[in-house]
Design a protein around this motif. Structure first.
Motif, PDB file in Angstrom:
ATOM      1  N   ALA A   1       0.838  -1.202   0.000  1.00 17.58           N
ATOM      2  CA  ALA A   1       0.000   0.000   0.000  1.00 17.58           C
ATOM      3  C   ALA A   1       0.874   1.254   0.000  1.00 17.58           C
ATOM      4  CB  ALA A   1      -0.931  -0.011   1.210  1.00 17.58           C
ATOM      5  N   GLY A   2       1.983   1.205   0.714  1.00 16.41           N
ATOM      6  CA  GLY A   2       2.915   2.336   0.700  1.00 16.41           C
ATOM      7  C   GLY A   2       3.519   2.554  -0.680  1.00 16.41           C
ATOM      8  N   ILE A   3       3.823   1.460  -1.369  1.00  9.56           N
ATOM      9  CA  ILE A   3       4.350   1.575  -2.732  1.00  9.56           C
ATOM     10  C   ILE A   3       3.300   2.198  -3.652  1.00  9.56           C
ATOM     11  CG2 ILE A   3       5.189   0.272  -4.718  1.00  9.56           C
ATOM     12  CD1 ILE A   3       6.240  -1.831  -2.715  1.00  9.56           C
ATOM     13  N   LEU A   4       2.056   1.726  -3.550  1.00  8.39           N
ATOM     14  CA  LEU A   4       0.978   2.285  -4.375  1.00  8.39           C
ATOM     15  C   LEU A   4       0.764   3.763  -4.053  1.00  8.39           C
ATOM     16  CD1 LEU A   4      -1.668  -0.598  -4.390  1.00  8.39           C
ATOM     17  CD2 LEU A   4      -0.021   0.002  -6.180  1.00  8.39           C
ATOM     18  N   LYS A   5       0.873   4.120  -2.790  1.00  6.27           N
ATOM     19  CA  LYS A   5       0.742   5.533  -2.408  1.00  6.27           C
ATOM     20  C   LYS A   5       1.766   6.373  -3.159  1.00  6.27           C
ATOM     21  CE  LYS A   5       1.296   8.540   1.673  1.00  6.27           C
ATOM     22  NZ  LYS A   5       2.568   9.171   1.252  1.00  6.27           N
ATOM     23  N   TYR A   6       3.002   5.896  -3.217  1.00  4.95           N
ATOM     24  CA  TYR A   6       4.059   6.633  -3.925  1.00  4.95           C
ATOM     25  C   TYR A   6       3.729   6.753  -5.419  1.00  4.95           C
ATOM     26  CZ  TYR A   6       8.617   7.509  -6.089  1.00  4.95           C
ATOM     27  OH  TYR A   6       9.630   8.027  -6.845  1.00  4.95           O
ATOM     28  N   LEU A   7       3.293   5.654  -6.037  1.00  3.99           N
ATOM     29  CA  LEU A   7       2.985   5.682  -7.467  1.00  3.99           C
ATOM     30  C   LEU A   7       1.800   6.604  -7.759  1.00  3.99           C
ATOM     31  CD1 LEU A   7       3.330   1.885  -8.379  1.00  3.99           C
ATOM     32  CD2 LEU A   7       4.935   3.729  -8.935  1.00  3.99           C
ATOM     33  N   HIS A   8       0.778   6.511  -6.939  1.00  8.50           N
ATOM     34  CA  HIS A   8      -0.448   7.263  -7.212  1.00  8.50           C
ATOM     35  C   HIS A   8      -0.297   8.753  -6.917  1.00  8.50           C
ATOM     36  CE1 HIS A   8      -2.919   3.301  -6.657  1.00  8.50           C
ATOM     37  NE2 HIS A   8      -2.151   3.288  -7.721  1.00  8.50           N
ATOM     38  N   GLU A   9       0.759   9.116  -6.163  1.00  9.81           N
ATOM     39  CA  GLU A   9       0.985  10.530  -5.868  1.00  9.81           C
ATOM     40  C   GLU A   9       1.884  11.208  -6.891  1.00  9.81           C
ATOM     41  OE1 GLU A   9       2.445  10.523  -1.871  1.00  9.81           O
ATOM     42  OE2 GLU A   9       0.428  10.528  -0.981  1.00  9.81           O
ATOM     43  N   GLN A  10       2.323  10.458  -7.906  1.00  9.25           N
ATOM     44  CA  GLN A  10       3.103  11.076  -8.971  1.00  9.25           C
ATOM     45  C   GLN A  10       2.205  11.996  -9.786  1.00  9.25           C
ATOM     46  OE1 GLN A  10       6.583  10.485  -9.109  1.00  9.25           O
ATOM     47  NE2 GLN A  10       5.969   9.529  -7.160  1.00  9.25           N
ATOM     48  N   ALA A  11       2.825  12.886 -10.547  1.00 12.30           N
ATOM     49  CA  ALA A  11       2.059  13.805 -11.392  1.00 12.30           C
ATOM     50  C   ALA A  11       2.460  13.571 -12.856  1.00 12.30           C
ATOM     51  CB  ALA A  11       2.336  15.248 -10.990  1.00 12.30           C
ATOM     52  N   PRO A  12       1.580  12.959 -13.657  1.00  8.00           N
ATOM     53  CA  PRO A  12       0.269  12.419 -13.278  1.00  8.00           C
ATOM     54  C   PRO A  12       0.418  11.098 -12.518  1.00  8.00           C
ATOM     55  CG  PRO A  12       0.744  11.898 -15.564  1.00  8.00           C
ATOM     56  CD  PRO A  12       1.877  12.766 -15.095  1.00  8.00           C
TER      57      PRO A  12
END
Length: 505
Positions: free
Chosen positions: A335-346
């Motif tokens: 979940a922490g990894i997904l948080k990092y990916l999903h917070e990228q722009a875009p």
């Protein structure tokens, strides 16, 4: 095996016995004999009447005992075989067989053979009784008993022979044995020759598949050398490769079939190049680094970091359903990894979060090793769906993947880790139905992660990470005592890529 030196432990029975004996006799040769030597020398200095011949013999024996004992102890204690890009450094025990030249170059290696004496009585590492024979052009050879090696170390040694010893002759039985070890790591049962032949024909001549690259094929003007094929299917393949003749990397290949609509082809290439640039900029300790992307001879490639360890599908195939305390820990990290990916722009949507794309590394943490960019690339170009449908959210199956699709895939992955069964496609996962000891709170969370409607799932990876952080505290403090009993049976085992993988912990 990205490092340039591999350390392999070699522990033979003679060494163990010898080291035990020398340890037991240490008070004698390290204390008593030197004391006697000093006492005898003092007698001679005091002009005691001792015949010269006797004096010489006694002095020689008393000095030889500690020296010989130290040499034997050193030989028995030297239990490391060093393998590097340059060659081998063998333990001292092999000196007589190597004509007292323990350092050997790869260019000196002429042949590698495997001699199996008994396949029934296997060692505790599940290896047959036999030995690995290495012969050298300049003379000498070594015979390494398989029972003296750990399984993971043997796999690394065989991989070293394949990568760095390409010029030597590897006997067919050695190649077959190496392939068998890798298949067992992947959970693939041994196939009959007929099945293997049928699969090979299907792979090479299927109308919907392409012909993967063969070992030793070079890309980018020789910068990348294909070592072996790791996986293939449909219009993509994954390879283990060597970069600049030293570092091991992963090459992911995707192909657009001939006859594809030109507009769709161009759109796919544009999306692939754009997403590859996003992936190259990522910098996270638990995400395999994407180094480069390129296309060559109509094929498109991603160049990724090679991560040593065992992927979660291999882990479950070998050890069965995992302890809930472990699953919750890994879920929190993912979940922490997904948080990092999903917070990228875009935001970066992974699109292929499955057990085989998550590796358990040597420190017990998980690492994401692959992205769905190549699958999306092929799908865009051909108008077909590429991926593992059991882990795909409904909106992703409709071609509308979002960050919530990754959250759905995480729920499906956790279902597999807890039950050793792939989730049912297009359905909410309920692992407690298959495994009653799953805690209610964990089961409820997985059910919500895999909700059919996006609005019913947790709305971000941040929320998911917080929920699993709470579960880690609850389960870790013993609220779920029923799961303590499965830690030994189903808990993960340590392994070194493999990988592969072996892998991880």
């Amino acid at each position: 095996m990205s490092e340039l030196e591999v350390v392999i432990e070699y522990k033979s029975t003679p060494q163990r016995v010898g080291l035990f004996i020398m340890g037991a006799l240490m008070p004698l040769w390290a204390i008593v004999v030197p004391f006697c030597l000093g006492f005898f020398i003092s007698m001679l200095l005091q002009a005691q009447a001792v015949p010269p011949l006797i004096s010489a013999v006694v002095l020689t024996v008393l000095m030889a005992i500690p020296f010989v004992s130290i040499v034997i102890a050193a030989i028995c204690e030297d239990d490391r075989l060093l393998v590097s890009k340059e060659g081998f450094s063998f333990p001292l025990l092999f000196l007589p067989m190597l004509k007292f030249r323990r350092e050997r170059l790869w260019s000196d290696l002429s042949e590698a053979r495997l001699l199996i004496s008994d396949t029934q009585n296997q060692s505790k590492e599940k290896l047959p009784q036999g030995k690995l024979d290495l012969h050298f052009n300049s003379g000498g050879h070594v015979s390494i008993p398989l029972k003296s090696l750990k399984r993971s170390d043997l796999e690394r040694l065989l991989l070293s022979l394949e990568v760095w010893g390409a010029q030597c002759r590897r006997a067919p039985e050695l190649i077959a044995f190496h392939d068998q070890l890798q298949n067992e790591n992947l959970g693939i049962d041994k196939l009959s020759y007929t099945q293997m032949w049928e699969e090979e024909l299907s792979r090479r001549f299927s109308a919907t598949a392409f012909v993967p690259l063969e070992p030793d094929r070079k890309l980018q003007n020789g910068r990348i050398k294909i070592v072996k094929q790791l996986a293939f299917g449909g219009l993509s393949a994954i390879y283990l490769a060597q970069l600049n003749e030293k570092d091991m990397v992963i090459v992911k290949e995707a192909v657009i079939p001939e006859g594809t609509d030109e507009k769709a082809r161009d759109k796919a290439m544009e999306l692939f190049a754009r997403e590859a640039q996003f992936l190259i900029r990522l910098d996270h300790d638990q995400i395999a680094k994407v180094f480069d992307h390129f296309h060559e001879e109509g094929r498109h490639y991603l160049l990724l970091e090679y991560v040593r360890g065992q992927d979660l599908r291999q882990l479950v195939k070998q050890n069965g359903p995992q302890a809930t305390v472990h699953v919750v820990k890994w879920a929190h990290e993912i979940a922490g990894i997904l948080k990092y990916l999903h917070e990228q722009a875009p935001p970066i949507v992974h699109r292929d979060l499955t057990p085989e794309n998550i590796v358990l590394n040597e420190n017990g943490s998980v690492k994401l090793i692959d992205f769905g960019a190549a699958n999306e690339f092929v799908g865009t170009a051909t108008g077909t769906l590429v991926g593992k449908q059991a882990y795909m959210a409904p909106e992703q199956l409709r071609g509308k993947a979002s960050t919530l699709s990754d959250i759905y895939a995480l729920g499906g992955t956790l279902h597999y880790l807890l039950t050793a069964k792939d989730p049912e496609p297009l359905s909410e996962s309920n692992p407690k139905d298959l495994r009653p000891d799953v805690p209610d709170a964990l089961n409820e969370l997985i059910y919500k992660l895999t909700s059919m409607e996006e609005s019913d799932r947790p709305q971000s990876a941040v929320v998911v990470a917080e929920r699993f952080a709470d579960l880690r505290v609850t389960i870790g403090t013993g609220a779920d005592n029923s799961n303590g009993k499965d830690n030994g049976k189903n808990g993960n085992k340590e392994s070194n890529g493999k990988n592969g993988q072996e892998p991880g912990q």
